[in-house]
Design an enzyme around this catalytic site. Structure first.
Site, PDB file in Angstrom:
ATOM      1  CG  PHE A  77      -2.151  -1.002   0.961  1.00 38.99           C
ATOM      2  CD1 PHE A  77      -2.453  -1.515  -0.295  1.00 38.99           C
ATOM      3  CD2 PHE A  77      -2.926  -1.400   2.038  1.00 38.99           C
ATOM      4  CE1 PHE A  77      -3.521  -2.405  -0.482  1.00 38.99           C
ATOM      5  CE2 PHE A  77      -3.998  -2.291   1.864  1.00 38.99           C
ATOM      6  CZ  PHE A  77      -4.291  -2.798   0.602  1.00 38.99           C
ATOM      7  CG  ASN A 109       8.274  -3.430  -0.869  1.00 38.92           C
ATOM      8  OD1 ASN A 109       7.207  -3.529  -0.280  1.00 38.92           O
ATOM      9  ND2 ASN A 109       8.382  -3.589  -2.176  1.00 38.92           N
ATOM     10  CG  HIS A 241       5.339 -13.531  -5.820  1.00 43.03           C
ATOM     11  ND1 HIS A 241       6.602 -14.036  -5.686  1.00 43.03           N
ATOM     12  CD2 HIS A 241       5.392 -12.247  -5.397  1.00 43.03           C
ATOM     13  CE1 HIS A 241       7.380 -13.100  -5.201  1.00 43.03           C
ATOM     14  NE2 HIS A 241       6.679 -12.017  -5.019  1.00 43.03           N
ATOM     15  CG  ASP A 307       3.026  -9.121  -5.389  1.00 42.73           C
ATOM     16  OD1 ASP A 307       3.191  -8.138  -4.642  1.00 42.73           O
ATOM     17  OD2 ASP A 307       3.927  -9.558  -6.126  1.00 42.73           O
TER      18      ASP A 307
HETATM   19  O1  DOR Z   1       6.177  -6.917  -9.156  1.00 44.22           O
HETATM   20  C1  DOR Z   1       6.488  -6.649  -8.002  1.00 44.22           C
HETATM   21  N1  DOR Z   1       6.195  -5.449  -7.445  1.00 44.22           N
HETATM   22  N2  DOR Z   1       7.162  -7.555  -7.285  1.00 44.22           N
HETATM   23  C2  DOR Z   1       7.689  -7.254  -6.103  1.00 44.22           C
HETATM   24  O2  DOR Z   1       8.335  -8.087  -5.528  1.00 44.22           O
HETATM   25  C3  DOR Z   1       7.533  -5.919  -5.506  1.00 44.22           C
HETATM   26  C4  DOR Z   1       6.368  -5.233  -6.050  1.00 44.22           C
HETATM   27  C5  DOR Z   1       6.367  -3.765  -5.750  1.00 44.22           C
HETATM   28  O3  DOR Z   1       6.487  -3.397  -4.575  1.00 44.22           O
HETATM   29  O4  DOR Z   1       6.214  -2.964  -6.686  1.00 44.22           O
HETATM   30 ZN    ZN Z   2       5.014  -8.250  -3.435  1.00 46.73          ZN
END
Ligand code: DOR
Ligand code: ZN
Length: 450
Positions: A77, A109, A241, A307
């Protein structure tokens, strides 16, 4: 065996509690759809199921089906630090509610990343009073000395084995076994992004999703999973995933929990030609997608997770190799799969186990089933109400979806802790979501395939 559900404490000999409301409809119980009434307490717990309950106002749902709400183990988010207008905890949790999700696992992240108690507390403060559904916060396990303090407050850990959005430098492969060993002693679930960057192929620049699949190839997933197996006991390991049927076979054999996303189940590396379908790990070939879908439909994938990882159109429209990876999906995850149930490509029980029951238990939360002692996070679904996904009708501020044109069945109503929060396709509730942590520890096989 399911873990014992920790009911709220009503005192050992208190009188049976009177329901505050009764929902009357049909539900999928003991393997079949049947008429049912659900008694719900004032504070949002399922008290009893029966054919004819009395003692409270009844909401008659007719032929509609009452389902448990879903848990999505995997969302981004973007708060704090995301670009303005992209996403935040308020907008993301409203999309979750509209898509029938009552609990999300929010990934660490962000900017700054959640790596210590201070950043975790700061994120928890952003959830309070602003979240439409419950939120479990992941932390990134970085500095060894601080890990126990972080584990005492976080809901789970997320370990990235390769670079991705917000994670420029994952831990060196040689450090991973010791890190897993340390995490095993801390008791929290650990989700791993399993791609091994030493297997990335940089011989040709990736120009489209087919090139992206060649650049971060299946071999990198295979190698990363190989590094994780066998996991140290008692690590509660979950692989995020997975993209291919070979990974399903291997993780099932090892008794390790894992998830598949709607985009890896429904899209392939030729579904789009630009970076709007660029994700990590990449969309694979049609043969891989089909194999993954068939494993999912056979009930061999323990968990469905979105995801959800939105990016601004201006970033997705950069030259392919410089565009970020990720697609939104929390609002469409369950509706896309409910449409597959209606089209007879998926059984409702397989979907409910993967989207509701197992992920809630993986997070140690008492919901995901329609049963006394569980929270009344419930959906009302009319399987005749099919719609077509369009970005314009969704609520993602990023304004796009990789599932444009796909068939979906959105919940007609959503109940969160017994309170109706979605009706007529709009969120009408209050933001009563809380930060949750595992309330009980499932045994090692609870989220593995059964
Ligand atoms: O496609 C992705 N987007 N894989 C990830 O591991 C991180 C995520 C993101 O935070 O944009
Ligand atoms: Zn992710």
């Amino acid at each position: 065996m399911p873990p014992p559900v920790r009911r709220r404490d009503r005192g050992p000999r208190g009188p049976p509690e009177a329901p505050a409301q009764i929902l009357s409809g049909r539900a999928f119980l003991r393997g079949k759809l049947q008429p049912i009434e659900v008694a719900i307490s004032e504070d949002g717990w399922i008290l009893a199921l029966g054919k004819h309950l009395t003692g409270a106002p009844r909401h008659d749902l007719g032929e509609a089906v009452i389902l448990p709400a879903a848990t999505d183990l995997h969302v981004h988010f973007r708060e704090p630090g995301g670009p303005s207008g992209l996403e935040n905890i308020a907008t993301g949790t409203v999309q979750a509610a509209l898509g029938g999700v009552a609990l999300v696992g929010e990934m660490p992240n962000t900017q700054p990343p959640v790596t210590d108690v201070a950043s975790l507390e700061e994120k928890a403060a952003r959830v309070r009073g602003r979240a439409a559904v419950d939120v479990l916060l992941y932390a990134l396990p970085r500095a060894a000395p601080g890990l126990p303090a972080l584990a005492a407050r976080a809901g789970a850990f997320k370990l990235f084995l390769s670079p991705t959005t917000g994670v420029p430098e994952p831990p060196d492969g040689s450090e991973v076994p010791a890190l897993l060993q340390r995490l095993a002693g801390l008791g929290l679930p650990v989700s791993v992004h399993a791609e091994d960057a030493t297997h990335f192929d940089s011989s040709r620049p990736p120009l489209d999703p087919v090139g992206w699949n060649a650049h971060r190839p299946p071999a990198s997933e295979e190698a990363a999973i190989g590094r994780l197996l066998p996991p140290p006991v008692p690590l509660r390991l979950h692989v995020a995933h997975v993209t291919r049927p070979e990974s399903v076979t291997r993780l099932r054999a090892a008794g390790v929990s894992f998830e598949a996303t709607p985009h890896h189940l429904l899209l392939n590396d030729r579904s789009g030609r630009d970076a709007y379908t660029k994700v990590n790990p990449p969309l694979r070939t049609e043969a891989d997608r089909q194999g993954l879908w068939e494993a999912f439909a056979r009930g061999e994938v323990p968990v469905l997770a979105s995801d959800h990882a939105p990016h601004l159109p201006s970033d997705k429209e950069r030259p392919f190799d410089r565009a970020p990876s990720g697609v939104p999906g929390v609002e469409t995850m369950l509706p896309l799969m409910l449409a597959r149930v209606r089209a007879s490509g998926l059984s409702l029980s397989t979907l409910l186990e993967a989207a509701c029951d197992r992920p809630a238990r993986w997070f140690g939360q008492p919901h995901g089933r329609i049963a006394p002692g569980h929270r009344a996070h419930l959906l009302v679904v009319d399987f005749r109400q099919r719609t077509t996904v369009t970005a314009a009708r969704l609520h993602a501020p990023c304004g796009w979806t990789p599932f444009e044109g796909h068939e979906a069945i959105f919940p007609r109503e959503v109940y969160f802790r017994g309170e109706r929060v979605v009706a007529g396709g709009e969120f009408e509730g209050e933001t009563r979501g809380e930060v949750v942590r595992p309330e009980f520890a499932p045994g090692p096989t609870d989220a593995s395939p059964g």
